[in-house]
Design an enzyme around this catalytic site. Structure first.
Site, PDB file in Angstrom:
ATOM      1  N   ARG A  98       0.868  -1.178   0.000  1.00 38.59           N
ATOM      2  CA  ARG A  98       0.000   0.000   0.000  1.00 38.59           C
ATOM      3  C   ARG A  98       0.912   1.237   0.000  1.00 38.59           C
ATOM      4  O   ARG A  98       1.602   1.508   0.977  1.00 38.59           O
ATOM      5  CB  ARG A  98      -0.900   0.000   1.236  1.00 38.59           C
ATOM      6  CG  ARG A  98      -1.709   1.254   1.308  1.00 38.59           C
ATOM      7  CD  ARG A  98      -2.534   1.413   2.559  1.00 38.59           C
ATOM      8  NE  ARG A  98      -3.124   2.732   2.495  1.00 38.59           N
ATOM      9  CZ  ARG A  98      -3.181   3.586   3.498  1.00 38.59           C
ATOM     10  NH1 ARG A  98      -2.744   3.265   4.697  1.00 38.59           N
ATOM     11  NH2 ARG A  98      -3.702   4.770   3.324  1.00 38.59           N
ATOM     12  N   HIS A 142      -2.748  10.978   0.725  1.00 43.08           N
ATOM     13  CA  HIS A 142      -2.201  10.765   2.069  1.00 43.08           C
ATOM     14  C   HIS A 142      -1.584  12.104   2.509  1.00 43.08           C
ATOM     15  O   HIS A 142      -0.394  12.215   2.734  1.00 43.08           O
ATOM     16  CB  HIS A 142      -1.181   9.623   2.061  1.00 43.08           C
ATOM     17  CG  HIS A 142      -0.949   9.007   3.414  1.00 43.08           C
ATOM     18  ND1 HIS A 142      -1.143   7.662   3.672  1.00 43.08           N
ATOM     19  CD2 HIS A 142      -0.526   9.546   4.580  1.00 43.08           C
ATOM     20  CE1 HIS A 142      -0.838   7.411   4.938  1.00 43.08           C
ATOM     21  NE2 HIS A 142      -0.461   8.531   5.509  1.00 43.08           N
ATOM     22  N   GLU A 187      -7.379   8.515   6.251  1.00 38.58           N
ATOM     23  CA  GLU A 187      -7.704   9.118   7.545  1.00 38.58           C
ATOM     24  C   GLU A 187      -8.345  10.504   7.436  1.00 38.58           C
ATOM     25  O   GLU A 187      -7.766  11.520   7.847  1.00 38.58           O
ATOM     26  CB  GLU A 187      -6.454   9.159   8.441  1.00 38.58           C
ATOM     27  CG  GLU A 187      -5.883   7.775   8.714  1.00 38.58           C
ATOM     28  CD  GLU A 187      -4.676   7.778   9.661  1.00 38.58           C
ATOM     29  OE1 GLU A 187      -4.184   8.868  10.002  1.00 38.58           O
ATOM     30  OE2 GLU A 187      -4.238   6.689  10.055  1.00 38.58           O
ATOM     31  N   ASN A 306      -7.349   1.690   9.668  1.00 38.36           N
ATOM     32  CA  ASN A 306      -6.048   1.932  10.298  1.00 38.36           C
ATOM     33  C   ASN A 306      -6.270   1.805  11.790  1.00 38.36           C
ATOM     34  O   ASN A 306      -7.026   2.590  12.377  1.00 38.36           O
ATOM     35  CB  ASN A 306      -5.535   3.343   9.981  1.00 38.36           C
ATOM     36  CG  ASN A 306      -5.207   3.531   8.504  1.00 38.36           C
ATOM     37  OD1 ASN A 306      -5.310   2.598   7.712  1.00 38.36           O
ATOM     38  ND2 ASN A 306      -4.806   4.729   8.135  1.00 38.36           N
ATOM     39  N   TYR A 308      -4.470   1.452  15.600  1.00 41.41           N
ATOM     40  CA  TYR A 308      -3.283   1.510  16.459  1.00 41.41           C
ATOM     41  C   TYR A 308      -3.607   1.296  17.927  1.00 41.41           C
ATOM     42  O   TYR A 308      -2.916   0.567  18.613  1.00 41.41           O
ATOM     43  CB  TYR A 308      -2.588   2.879  16.303  1.00 41.41           C
ATOM     44  CG  TYR A 308      -1.951   3.052  14.946  1.00 41.41           C
ATOM     45  CD1 TYR A 308      -0.653   2.622  14.707  1.00 41.41           C
ATOM     46  CD2 TYR A 308      -2.659   3.613  13.880  1.00 41.41           C
ATOM     47  CE1 TYR A 308      -0.070   2.753  13.454  1.00 41.41           C
ATOM     48  CE2 TYR A 308      -2.082   3.737  12.633  1.00 41.41           C
ATOM     49  CZ  TYR A 308      -0.791   3.305  12.425  1.00 41.41           C
ATOM     50  OH  TYR A 308      -0.221   3.413  11.182  1.00 41.41           O
ATOM     51  N   GLU A 365      -3.399  -0.056   7.920  1.00 44.41           N
ATOM     52  CA  GLU A 365      -2.235   0.312   8.749  1.00 44.41           C
ATOM     53  C   GLU A 365      -2.383  -0.323  10.120  1.00 44.41           C
ATOM     54  O   GLU A 365      -3.475  -0.322  10.697  1.00 44.41           O
ATOM     55  CB  GLU A 365      -2.144   1.829   8.976  1.00 44.41           C
ATOM     56  CG  GLU A 365      -1.795   2.636   7.769  1.00 44.41           C
ATOM     57  CD  GLU A 365      -1.662   4.129   8.068  1.00 44.41           C
ATOM     58  OE1 GLU A 365      -1.396   4.504   9.234  1.00 44.41           O
ATOM     59  OE2 GLU A 365      -1.832   4.915   7.119  1.00 44.41           O
TER      60      GLU A 365
HETATM   61  O1  IFM Z   1       2.553   7.790  10.014  1.00 49.58           O
HETATM   62  C1  IFM Z   1       1.162   7.806  10.178  1.00 49.58           C
HETATM   63  C2  IFM Z   1       0.472   7.610   8.850  1.00 49.58           C
HETATM   64  O2  IFM Z   1       0.875   8.561   7.913  1.00 49.58           O
HETATM   65  C3  IFM Z   1      -1.015   7.720   9.026  1.00 49.58           C
HETATM   66  N1  IFM Z   1      -1.489   6.860  10.083  1.00 49.58           N
HETATM   67  C4  IFM Z   1      -0.781   6.869  11.341  1.00 49.58           C
HETATM   68  C5  IFM Z   1       0.699   6.716  11.111  1.00 49.58           C
HETATM   69  C6  IFM Z   1       1.447   6.744  12.445  1.00 49.58           C
HETATM   70  O3  IFM Z   1       1.204   7.939  13.103  1.00 49.58           O
END
Ligand code: IFM
Length: 455
Positions: A98, A142, A187, A306, A308, A365
């Protein structure tokens, strides 16, 4: 379908794959392991081959915006080292990549004819992937808006969404024979709110009404682009989603971060409670025009997630409209201070299926930055990835149609306002010499992919 594309497993069917049956390693048939990056974070070469200025060039060159005054001018020099980087991916058994396309390389001022040298770069890159059996997943936005469009109002004005659709059509025409998985937006919450309320990210605006307009125009841009991208490809967008923990404020934070994007895209309506909250403070959201929500929700062939961390909040009588404060992560946290909670990934995915709909999910992500004591020995990152892949298997077992998993990120890179200190890569980059060295997490990922594939 070209021969190269066939080798990389490109499908010629427009429809999303059928709900997969469980297969080896706890992942469905057709599932692929990938890595992710983004143009401004890795490419460098900001003045080459006709590339125009982006809002991140302007923002990072403005003192005080990025730690240590760092910029993406050189980054990982991927613009020149892309072949080496693709070889690296192949050596790690990576199956999907990606990457993102820099709008200002294609249209230096955000409108008008294509810059052929920009197109040529991405064609070389994509053909290089296909030659190595790696599937391309192209992100169109992005965060690197052409500065010329920002000068005309950026995402705060509707015209930017219309320009984005023109850009998408150019790229779709130019690369549609070699790319068939497209992510329009990365995002939207970050673009709209971190960029226009908190001002922590480009363009560094701090104005709620502009941010709300931006959030709508970014989603509209997705919808308009989805209509012009190749009909024989698959189109999605990547949302950053988190489960929210806390008191009553959790409902508002969930509305702000998750539902404000999930609802229009998957239900064709903004959430009533958030509309009421925002309109009560800022007046009618007149950027939202008749027919827009139909446009936004018409074509979502897969959803990019995405993931985290979860977020913790509590009510605070302070700033309108949200009246809440974010609390620090509990237990184990990463270098960003983000709480490590793999179960949160399962929660997010199961929620999409049960509260919205059962559609193909790409984990676009997932990964972690750690202040590695040793540049390449990174047990915490390996543990983070292993735990999240296990969580993904649990989501699959619960019936979620997960089709891709992309580690963020292949390389240590320019982590926006944090500069180069927060290292998310599974491959270490020495920014003085540009030498790449796979970390232990990369070798673990390589072996995990081999194990699942029975190699
Ligand atoms: O680095 C970023 C990415 O560009 C977008 N999502 C979160 C990642 C980590 O902060």
């Amino acid at each position: 379908m070209t021969e190269l594309a066939a080798q990389a497993g490109r499908s010629s069917a427009a429809a999303p794959e059928a709900v997969p049956a469980p297969a080896a390693g706890g992942f469905p048939e057709g599932f692929r392991f990938g890595v992710a990056t983004a143009a401004y974070q890795i490419e460098g070469a900001v003045h080459e081959d006709g590339r125009g200025e982006s809002i991140w060039d302007r923002f990072s060159h403005t003192p005080g915006n990025v730690e240590r005054g760092e910029t993406g001018d050189v980054a990982c020099d991927h613009y020149h080292r892309w072949a080496e980087d693709l070889d690296l991916m192949a050596s790690l058994n990576v199956e999907s990549y990606r990457f993102s396309i820099a709008w200002p390389r294609i249209q230096p001022t955000g409108s008008g004819p294509a810059n052929q040298k920009g197109i040529d770069f991405y064609r070389r890159l994509v053909e290089g992937m296909l030659e190595r059996g790696i599937e391309p997943i192209a992100t169109l936005y992005h965060w690197d808006l052409p500065q010329a469009l920002q000068d005309r109002g950026g995402w705060g004005v509707r015209e930017t969404a219309e320009r984005f659709a023109e850009y998408a059509a150019i790229v779709g025409d130019a690369l549609g024979d070699v790319v068939d998985r497209w992510i329009t937006m990365n995002e939207p919450w970050v673009v709209a709110f971190l960029g226009h309320v908190e001002g922590r990210k480009a363009p560094g605006v701090r104005h709620w009404p502009t941010a709300l307009r931006a959030s709508h125009h970014v989603l509209l841009a997705h919808g308009l682009a989805a209509q012009v991208l190749p009909a024989d490809g698959l189109v999605g967008l990547a949302l950053n989603l988190s489960p929210i923990r806390g008191d009553d404020a959790a409902v508002r934070q969930d509305g702000y971060l998750n539902r404000w994007f999930l609802d229009p895209v998957l239900r064709g309506a903004y959430p009533e409670d958030m509309l009421g909250l925002y309109e009560g403070v800022f007046g009618p959201l007149d950027a939202i025009r008749d027919g827009d929500l139909e446009t936004i929700s018409r074509r979502v062939d897969f959803l990019g997630v995405n993931y985290y961390n979860p977020m913790r909040v509590r009510t605070n009588a302070g700033d309108l409209p949200l009246q809440l404060e974010l609390l620090p992560g509990e237990g184990q946290v990463t270098g960003m201070g983000w709480e490590v909670d793999p179960e949160g990934l399962v929660e997010v995915l199961v929620r999409i299926r049960s509260e919205y709909r059962d559609l193909p999910i790409y984990i676009t992500e997932n990964g972690a930055a750690y202040p590695d004591a040793d540049p390449v020995d990174d047990p915490e990152r390996t543990a983070y990835l292993a735990a999240h892949l296990d969580a993904l298997r649990r989501a699959v077992a619960e019936g979620v149609d997960v089709q891709r998993y992309c580690v963020w990120s292949l390389l240590d890179n320019f982590e926006w306002e944090h500069g180069y200190d927060q290292r998310f890569g599974i491959v270490h980059v020495d920014f003085e010499t540009q030498v790449r060295t796979p970390k232990r997490s990369a070798l673990w990922y390589r072996d995990e992919i081999a194990r699942v594939r029975g190699k």
